[in-house]
Motif scaffolding. Structure first.
Motif, PDB file in Angstrom:
ATOM      1  N   ASN A 103      64.626   8.052  42.012  1.00 32.97           N
ATOM      2  CA  ASN A 103      64.046   9.070  42.885  1.00 32.97           C
ATOM      3  C   ASN A 103      62.545   8.921  42.660  1.00 32.97           C
ATOM      4  N   GLU A 157      59.013   6.270  32.245  1.00 32.60           N
ATOM      5  CA  GLU A 157      58.469   7.575  32.615  1.00 32.60           C
ATOM      6  C   GLU A 157      57.016   7.695  32.143  1.00 32.60           C
ATOM      7  N   HIS A 158      56.181   8.177  33.049  1.00 32.63           N
ATOM      8  CA  HIS A 158      54.748   8.295  32.784  1.00 32.63           C
ATOM      9  C   HIS A 158      54.417   9.587  32.038  1.00 32.63           C
ATOM     10  N   LEU A 199      51.804  13.763  39.645  1.00 37.82           N
ATOM     11  CA  LEU A 199      52.793  12.763  39.225  1.00 37.82           C
ATOM     12  C   LEU A 199      53.954  12.682  40.223  1.00 37.82           C
ATOM     13  N   GLY A 200      53.778  13.285  41.390  1.00 37.45           N
ATOM     14  CA  GLY A 200      54.824  13.229  42.421  1.00 37.45           C
ATOM     15  C   GLY A 200      56.126  13.847  41.935  1.00 37.45           C
ATOM     16  N   GLN A 201      56.025  14.936  41.171  1.00 38.65           N
ATOM     17  CA  GLN A 201      57.240  15.486  40.556  1.00 38.65           C
ATOM     18  C   GLN A 201      57.950  16.485  41.466  1.00 38.65           C
ATOM     19  N   ASN A 202      59.090  16.071  42.002  1.00 36.34           N
ATOM     20  CA  ASN A 202      60.015  16.949  42.703  1.00 36.34           C
ATOM     21  C   ASN A 202      61.374  16.653  42.075  1.00 36.34           C
ATOM     22  N   PHE A 203      61.832  17.559  41.234  1.00 37.90           N
ATOM     23  CA  PHE A 203      63.034  17.262  40.456  1.00 37.90           C
ATOM     24  C   PHE A 203      64.299  17.622  41.221  1.00 37.90           C
ATOM     25  N   LEU A 204      65.316  16.764  41.068  1.00 40.19           N
ATOM     26  CA  LEU A 204      66.639  17.031  41.646  1.00 40.19           C
ATOM     27  C   LEU A 204      67.487  17.648  40.551  1.00 40.19           C
ATOM     28  N   PRO A 206      58.402   8.731  42.630  1.00 34.64           N
ATOM     29  CA  PRO A 206      57.265   9.610  42.894  1.00 34.64           C
ATOM     30  C   PRO A 206      56.642   9.182  44.232  1.00 34.64           C
ATOM     31  N   GLY A 241      60.758   6.793  36.697  1.00 34.37           N
ATOM     32  CA  GLY A 241      60.506   8.229  36.767  1.00 34.37           C
ATOM     33  C   GLY A 241      61.729   9.089  36.524  1.00 34.37           C
ATOM     34  N   PRO A 242      62.357   8.992  35.364  1.00 31.39           N
ATOM     35  CA  PRO A 242      63.569   9.798  35.106  1.00 31.39           C
ATOM     36  C   PRO A 242      63.286  11.298  34.986  1.00 31.39           C
ATOM     37  N   GLY A 243      62.047  11.667  34.666  1.00 33.30           N
ATOM     38  CA  GLY A 243      61.710  13.098  34.540  1.00 33.30           C
ATOM     39  C   GLY A 243      62.644  13.787  33.555  1.00 33.30           C
ATOM     40  N   ASP A 258      53.630   3.221  32.688  1.00 31.28           N
ATOM     41  CA  ASP A 258      53.306   3.322  34.108  1.00 31.28           C
ATOM     42  C   ASP A 258      54.102   2.255  34.868  1.00 31.28           C
ATOM     43  N   ALA A 259      54.963   2.705  35.763  1.00 29.26           N
ATOM     44  CA  ALA A 259      55.816   1.767  36.496  1.00 29.26           C
ATOM     45  C   ALA A 259      55.009   0.801  37.362  1.00 29.26           C
ATOM     46  N   ILE A 281      53.381   6.940  44.965  1.00 27.61           N
ATOM     47  CA  ILE A 281      53.288   5.494  44.694  1.00 27.61           C
ATOM     48  C   ILE A 281      54.545   4.740  45.152  1.00 27.61           C
TER      49      ILE A 281
HETATM   50  C1  SAM Z   1      60.321  12.616  42.218  1.00 28.49           C
HETATM   51  S1  SAM Z   1      60.260  12.768  40.480  1.00 28.49           S
HETATM   52  C2  SAM Z   1      61.924  12.336  40.063  1.00 28.49           C
HETATM   53  C3  SAM Z   1      62.378  12.883  38.735  1.00 28.49           C
HETATM   54  C4  SAM Z   1      63.857  12.706  38.422  1.00 28.49           C
HETATM   55  N1  SAM Z   1      64.244  11.302  38.456  1.00 28.49           N
HETATM   56  C5  SAM Z   1      64.699  13.493  39.376  1.00 28.49           C
HETATM   57  O1  SAM Z   1      65.369  12.876  40.208  1.00 28.49           O
HETATM   58  O2  SAM Z   1      64.691  14.722  39.278  1.00 28.49           O
HETATM   59  C6  SAM Z   1      59.277  11.347  40.042  1.00 28.49           C
HETATM   60  C7  SAM Z   1      59.175  11.046  38.563  1.00 28.49           C
HETATM   61  O3  SAM Z   1      58.348   9.883  38.401  1.00 28.49           O
HETATM   62  C8  SAM Z   1      57.444  10.088  37.313  1.00 28.49           C
HETATM   63  N2  SAM Z   1      56.270   9.231  37.549  1.00 28.49           N
HETATM   64  C9  SAM Z   1      55.181   9.480  38.327  1.00 28.49           C
HETATM   65  N3  SAM Z   1      54.319   8.441  38.319  1.00 28.49           N
HETATM   66  C10 SAM Z   1      54.885   7.490  37.522  1.00 28.49           C
HETATM   67  C11 SAM Z   1      54.495   6.189  37.116  1.00 28.49           C
HETATM   68  N4  SAM Z   1      53.349   5.640  37.534  1.00 28.49           N
HETATM   69  N5  SAM Z   1      55.308   5.497  36.283  1.00 28.49           N
HETATM   70  C12 SAM Z   1      56.478   6.037  35.840  1.00 28.49           C
HETATM   71  N6  SAM Z   1      56.900   7.271  36.196  1.00 28.49           N
HETATM   72  C13 SAM Z   1      56.128   7.992  37.026  1.00 28.49           C
HETATM   73  C14 SAM Z   1      57.157  11.569  37.350  1.00 28.49           C
HETATM   74  O4  SAM Z   1      56.641  12.037  36.118  1.00 28.49           O
HETATM   75  C15 SAM Z   1      58.542  12.126  37.713  1.00 28.49           C
HETATM   76  O5  SAM Z   1      59.304  12.325  36.560  1.00 28.49           O
END
Ligand code: SAM
Length: 285
Positions: free
Chosen positions: A123, A77-78, A25-30, A125, A55-57, A103-104, A128
């Motif tokens: 921020n 948020e996915h 899910l491209g998760q790198n949290f800030l 993912p 993607g607020p995570g 799904d964004a 994508i």
């Molecule tokens: C790089 S993280 C950023 C999280 C948070 N905003 C932060 O700054 O810590 C990307 C976020 O996008 C979400 N994500 C990934 N694919 C997605 C999609 N297709 N649609 C919506 N959100 C998605 C992930 O689950 C994750 O929470």
């Protein structure tokens, strides 16, 4: 207590909701709320604005946007594991945060906005990020539904977005982005600021839609740029052959030197070729 509000620190939120980062899910949290506030401030003025956040995570950027005065945040948020954490934020800011579990890539904010202007802040993912940006840049009609985008990318992608002719990173993305928007890299963020740290440095990029981009058919502009940059080391008289018209005639009609390579052609040159391509194809009908 955190720097920006009285909600628990993000590390605690992540632990509480078992939000171990998923690569798929491209998760790198800030987790540094001073940094998320810096990103949010890049979308100023926030007062009275509506933000679409992708993607607020666990909600670090969401909290910064709300604490700094965003009137309304629509957060898509996915990952369903993040939804309860976002609901806690929503309870802290009643009526200002709308959480969409979706799904964004396919979500259309149109019905929720109902004509209201918005800014996109995210921020993204990384897996994508480029495709999401292309989706927003190719929105029709133009000017689009958003007034501004403040987005985080891998620095290499950020450089491609802001690149112009004669720059190494110049390509299809730079043509499309700078044709329709004013673009700027605002600042970089080191891998160490994220959990888990990505392999590369990130850049925060701001894109402001141009009210009146140079006039041409967007699809034809994309075709010309794809064809020219598909063989970026070749002269246009060779690389444009894939368009199915005489490349020398096309370039000449557009006032472009066919012995030049794609990377030396300014956006106005690509626009001129897209317009001539429309004429040549019409004549051939
Ligand atoms: C790089 S993280 C950023 C999280 C948070 N905003 C932060 O700054 O810590 C990307 C976020 O996008 C979400 N994500 C990934 N694919 C997605 C999609 N297709 N649609 C919506 N959100 C998605 C992930 O689950 C994750 O929470």
């Amino acid at each position: 207590m955190s720097a920006i509000d009285d909600l628990p620190p993000l590390r605690e939120v992540i632990r509480q909701h078992a939000l171990s980062a998923r690569k798929s899910l491209g998760q790198n949290f800030l987790l540094d709320l001073n940094l998320t506030a810096r990103i949010a401030r890049a979308a100023a003025p926030l007062d009275d604005s509506t933000i679409v956040e992708i993607g607020p995570g666990p909600g670090g950027l969401t909290r910064a946007l709300l604490a700094l005065g965003a009137r309304r945040v629509i957060a898509i948020e996915h990952d369903e594991r993040a939804i309860p954490a976002l609901q806690d934020i929503s309870a802290r800011y009643p009526g200002r945060l709308e959480i969409v579990h979706g799904d964004a890539m396919t979500f259309d904010p149109g019905p929720l906005l109902a004509g209201e202007r918005a800014k996109i802040v995210a921020n993204l993912p990384y897996n994508i990020a480029t495709q999401l940006l292309i989706n927003w840049l190719t929105t029709e009609p133009w000017p689009p539904w958003y007034d501004m985008m403040v987005l985080m990318f891998q620095r290499e992608v950020g450089e491609r977005i802001v690149a112009h002719e004669d720059e190494e990173a110049y390509g299809r993305l730079g043509v499309l982005a700078n044709w329709r928007c004013e673009t700027k890299i605002l600042f970089d963020i080191a891998p160490s600021a994220f959990v888990p740290p990505p392999k590369v440095t990130s850049s925060v990029v701001r894109l402001k839609p141009r009210a009146e981009p140079l006039r041409c058919d967007r699809r034809l502009l994309e075709q010309v740029a794809a064809s020219a940059f598909g063989q970026r080391r070749k002269m246009l008289r060779q690389s444009l052959k894939s368009l199915g018209v005489d490349p020398a005639r096309l370039a000449q009609a557009a006032g472009v030197d066919a012995t030049r390579r794609a990377e030396t052609i300014p956006i106005s040159g690509f626009v001129a070729m897209a317009r001539e391509l429309a004429d040549i194809r019409k004549q051939a009908e």
